[in-house]
Design a protein around this motif. Sequence first.
Motif, PDB file in Angstrom:
ATOM      1  N   ASP A 192       0.815  -1.215   0.000  1.00  0.00           N
ATOM      2  CA  ASP A 192       0.000   0.000   0.000  1.00  0.00           C
ATOM      3  C   ASP A 192       0.850   1.267   0.000  1.00  0.00           C
ATOM      4  OD1 ASP A 192       0.904  -0.411   2.586  1.00  0.00           O
ATOM      5  OD2 ASP A 192      -1.040  -0.110   3.548  1.00  0.00           O
ATOM      6  N   ALA A 193       1.986   1.227   0.693  1.00  0.00           N
ATOM      7  CA  ALA A 193       2.851   2.410   0.745  1.00  0.00           C
ATOM      8  C   ALA A 193       3.534   2.659  -0.595  1.00  0.00           C
ATOM      9  CB  ALA A 193       3.898   2.233   1.839  1.00  0.00           C
ATOM     10  N   VAL A 194       4.074   1.607  -1.180  1.00  0.00           N
ATOM     11  CA  VAL A 194       4.774   1.750  -2.461  1.00  0.00           C
ATOM     12  C   VAL A 194       3.793   2.122  -3.569  1.00  0.00           C
ATOM     13  CG1 VAL A 194       6.125   0.527  -4.207  1.00  0.00           C
ATOM     14  CG2 VAL A 194       6.623   0.182  -1.776  1.00  0.00           C
ATOM     15  N   ALA A 195       2.639   1.463  -3.597  1.00  0.00           N
ATOM     16  CA  ALA A 195       1.650   1.746  -4.641  1.00  0.00           C
ATOM     17  C   ALA A 195       1.095   3.150  -4.520  1.00  0.00           C
ATOM     18  CB  ALA A 195       0.521   0.720  -4.582  1.00  0.00           C
ATOM     19  N   SER A 196       0.902   3.646  -3.304  1.00  0.00           N
ATOM     20  CA  SER A 196       0.391   5.008  -3.144  1.00  0.00           C
ATOM     21  C   SER A 196       1.379   6.020  -3.690  1.00  0.00           C
ATOM     22  CB  SER A 196       0.082   5.296  -1.673  1.00  0.00           C
ATOM     23  OG  SER A 196       1.265   5.295  -0.885  1.00  0.00           O
TER      24      SER A 196
END
Length: 265
Positions: A192-196
Amino acid sequence: MNKTELLTKLAADADERLVLARVMDKLEFTQNRSVPAHTFFLTLAQQEAAERLIAACGHPAHLFWGGWEKAERKLIAFLPDWMEPEDFTANEDAPITALTLIPSGDEKLTHRDYLGAILGLGLTREKIGDLLVGDGVCQVLLLREVEHVLLTQLDQVGRARVKVTACPLSELQPPEQKTKTIRDTVAALRLDAVASTGFSLSRSKMASLISSKKLILNGRECDKPDRLVEEGDVLTCRGLGKCVLTEVSGTSKKGRIMIVMERYL
């Protein structure tokens, strides 16, 4: 461990087990007859699973090949001891060939339009590799065994009539892919952090999209926001496009992980 046990251990589900069984058949064919054998086109997720199988079998001579340098969909060729990779790919009877599709008129056709027309001929997706869609042209990578189907039966894409001609692999002209480089830091290499970061969305919004099964990681649907990602991983989100984690470059002074991503525009 026998073949059945190995496939059961390595496969994530029944569909993947079937794919690995077919890959294993090609490997055994080459080992038993000392001649090259190849699979159908594999997705990124299938390639990843096949790599695990090949490693478990002692890394026999093989080649992942999609017909051009940056291919996403690739087949696996298993090679006998007497054959070098370039001998396989340069052979005039190599299993991958290409066709150029040129539509008439000025209708703006998309990847979906071209693929839909091709599959509408009764071909399965595994027979078709990458589609290189440019302005007024589409070059299709495909297995040589189905080349005649497109040459003789494909005459329309969308509302446009289309001309289909053979194209040597050496004459492929991939359209220029525009990308945006994104440099940022994350607390952890969670999905979720990388994709955001890659898709320029809030982490909570991205976590919601992931939980809704709208994000694909390396060709495989992933609904776990806390899944760890690695350098080189490909993230695709429905409606948002694709990005790649190209570099994990260390830790900042504040203890955050520095990353570099490429967003496809």
